[in-house]
Design an enzyme around this catalytic site. Structure first.
Site, PDB file in Angstrom:
ATOM      1  N   HIS A  35      46.056  48.005  40.833  1.00  0.00           N
ATOM      2  CA  HIS A  35      44.811  47.694  41.538  1.00  0.00           C
ATOM      3  C   HIS A  35      43.790  48.769  41.216  1.00  0.00           C
ATOM      4  O   HIS A  35      44.118  49.942  41.102  1.00  0.00           O
ATOM      5  CB  HIS A  35      45.049  47.636  43.054  1.00  0.00           C
TER       6      HIS A  35
ATOM      7  N   ASP B 155      41.874  41.926  55.806  1.00  0.00           N
ATOM      8  CA  ASP B 155      41.123  42.427  54.649  1.00  0.00           C
ATOM      9  C   ASP B 155      40.196  41.338  54.108  1.00  0.00           C
ATOM     10  O   ASP B 155      39.091  41.627  53.657  1.00  0.00           O
ATOM     11  CB  ASP B 155      42.061  42.924  53.546  1.00  0.00           C
TER      12      ASP B 155
ATOM     13  N   ARG C  43      32.070  44.029  54.333  1.00  0.00           N
ATOM     14  CA  ARG C  43      31.700  45.310  53.717  1.00  0.00           C
ATOM     15  C   ARG C  43      30.826  45.087  52.488  1.00  0.00           C
ATOM     16  O   ARG C  43      29.919  45.871  52.215  1.00  0.00           O
ATOM     17  CB  ARG C  43      32.964  46.100  53.334  1.00  0.00           C
TER      18      ARG C  43
ATOM     19  N   SER D 288      42.008  48.898  52.832  1.00  0.00           N
ATOM     20  CA  SER D 288      41.799  47.587  52.212  1.00  0.00           C
ATOM     21  C   SER D 288      42.801  47.369  51.074  1.00  0.00           C
ATOM     22  O   SER D 288      43.504  46.347  51.020  1.00  0.00           O
ATOM     23  CB  SER D 288      40.356  47.511  51.682  1.00  0.00           C
TER      24      SER D 288
HETATM   25  N1  URA Z   1      39.244  47.213  46.105  1.00  0.00           N
HETATM   26  C1  URA Z   1      39.683  46.740  47.302  1.00  0.00           C
HETATM   27  O1  URA Z   1      40.564  45.896  47.343  1.00  0.00           O
HETATM   28  N2  URA Z   1      39.129  47.199  48.408  1.00  0.00           N
HETATM   29  C2  URA Z   1      38.168  48.139  48.418  1.00  0.00           C
HETATM   30  O2  URA Z   1      37.723  48.536  49.485  1.00  0.00           O
HETATM   31  C3  URA Z   1      37.697  48.643  47.178  1.00  0.00           C
HETATM   32  C4  URA Z   1      38.265  48.159  46.030  1.00  0.00           C
END
Ligand code: URA
Length: 454
Positions: free
Chosen positions: A95, A174, A181, A196
């Site tokens: 990620h 999330d 956000r 997140s």
């Molecule tokens: N990737 C995510 O999944 N969440 C974030 O807050 C920033 C990048």
């Protein structure tokens, strides 16, 4: 190993305004307050405007380690935590903290699966000025990112990887907070980013996670020390619950590759899967894949992992796995051989260089913002994304350019949006008379992992 991330009994009701006030005034919230707030927001008991105020208070006031762990826990347990133990292979994901032109996930999920790992990837949409894997995938006609858990498992067992978004079943907190956000200027908090990312990733039932933590002008963490802080927070969070973790701090002082925008990025990711594509993007994919194979126990060093990744691209196995996943998720596989089937903008316009010299600096965030202005991202939650628009760079850091030669091409559908984006792009390149001394390396440092065996 003991886990800090347990499900707890239902949290007692709180008054949202008290939790917002407490955080606004710089006090530490209890785990019970955080859990109640997240549970109520996820189920509709707290409106967006109160959640936005709370997020802004967190951005401005920060969180303690204990609060961050409680937030991650609350978001993780807002939905189902997958148990993928029926898959004998190691479950490994990657990620990124968000970048411009970062399409590595599209390459890595099929690449790692082709090499014997299981990759249950839950990604996000565009966030702030950065692009999102889900928006990119949805530019492929028919591609479905909203799979049920049962469908997700079916795709995983058929081809070793599946790529979906947060759903009502997995990481629903999330899903809602991420979208909020995106449009409330509340992305740039290491605590919110950690919660997140880690809540989604821990919900996937993985054994190991490779994190790509971006730093530089196009990253949320512009300063390297902030990126390191975030990386350590996430590595610690994962290791505490027994996951193998590594974070690579990587350069985001310019977009990755040359294509920025949803369908444009699919085209470039396919190039890498076919064995071509720009060198920086290809190198970062190999580096991250090397770590995935190493942490997943497929190879004994990351270098051997990189070699394996190169072989899987050369043989066509990675591309074939992408094709299988794409078909299973409803996408039109013909886009792989014919990029003209992807959405294309009606118009294109070049931005010429105002002078002769060398590209010495790029405002990478401004380039991401220009792509959002073109319609590639959202200004409001209800906005839909235009998959066809974006920017193709013709010059990157250190490149020579003559006056009048194109710095980049804008792909657009609306003249007004194109004019606004062009004004921003014209200011985004600094051109110096002399060539810059030395290029920054792509991987600045590695945090976690067992680097003795590299
Ligand atoms: N990737 C995510 O999944 N969440 C974030 O807050 C920033 C990048």
């Amino acid at each position: 190993m003991t886990s800090t991330f347990r499900s707890r009994p239902a949290a007692s009701p709180i008054r949202a305004i008290d939790v917002i006030t407490k955080k606004r005034d710089g006090h530490e919230l209890s785990a019970a307050e955080i859990e109640s707030f997240i549970a109520a927001y996820t189920t509709g008991g707290i409106p967006d405007y109160q959640a936005s105020a709370w997020l802004m208070a967190v951005v401005l006031r920060g969180m303690s380690r204990t609060e961050t762990a409680a937030l991650t826990n609350a978001m993780l347990h807002s939905g189902e935590v997958l148990d993928l133990s029926e898959f004998p292979a190691a479950k490994v994901d990657k990620h990124s903290t968000g970048g411009v032109g970062d399409k590595t996930s599209l390459v890595l999920a099929p690449l790692a699966a082709a090499g014997g790992l299981v990759v249950p990837m839950i990604s996000g949409r565009g966030l702030g000025h950065t692009g999102g894997t889900l928006d990119k995938l949805e530019s492929i006609p028919g591609f479905k990112v909203n799979l049920s858990v049962a469908e997700f498992r079916r795709v995983l067992s058929a081809c070793g990887c599946a790529m979906i978004g947060q759903t009502a079943e997995i990481a629903p907190a999330d899903r809602k907070l991420y979208a909020l956000r995106d449009v409330t200027a509340t992305v740039e908090s290491p605590y919110l980013i950690c919660a997140s990312i880690m809540s989604k990733k821990l919900a996937e039932g993985i054994d190991a996670l490779v994190l790509d933590v971006k730093t530089g002008s196009g990253a949320f963490m512009k300063k390297e020390e902030d990126a390191i802080f975030l990386a350590e927070l996430m590595v610690e969070t994962g290791e505490r619950v027994g996951k193998k973790m590594v974070a690579l701090i990587t350069d985001m002082n310019q977009p990755l590759g040359t294509h920025i925008g949803n369908s444009l990025e699919v085209i470039e990711a396919l190039d890498v899967l076919r064995g071509s594509g720009p060198e920086d993007l290809r190198q970062l994919c190999l580096e991250l894949a090397g770590w995935m194979f190493y942490l997943g126990g497929i190879e004994s060093t990351t270098e051997l992992g990189k070699l394996k990744a190169e072989r899987l691209i050369r043989s066509g196995a990675a591309l074939e796995t992408f094709r299988t996943m794409l078909k299973l998720q409803g996408g039109d596989e013909h886009v792989i051989d014919d990029a003209s089937l992807l959405p294309r903008s009606k118009h294109a316009m070049q931005i010429p260089s105002p002078k002769t010299g060398f590209i010495s600096e790029i405002d990478c965030q401004a380039i991401g913002t220009a792509s959002v202005i073109l319609g590639g991202g959202r200004a409001k939650k209800e906005d839909s994304v235009d998959p066809s628009v974006g920017i193709i760079l013709h010059r990157k850091l250190g490149d020579a350019v003559s006056a009048g030669e194109p710095l980049c091409t804008i792909h657009y559908n609306s003249e007004t949006q194109a004019d606004e984006a062009a004004a921003l792009l014209q200011k985004s390149f600094r051109i110096a008379e002399a060539a810059p001394a030395k290029k920054k390396s792509l991987v600045h440092r590695v945090i976690g992992g067992d680097i003795t065996s590299r």
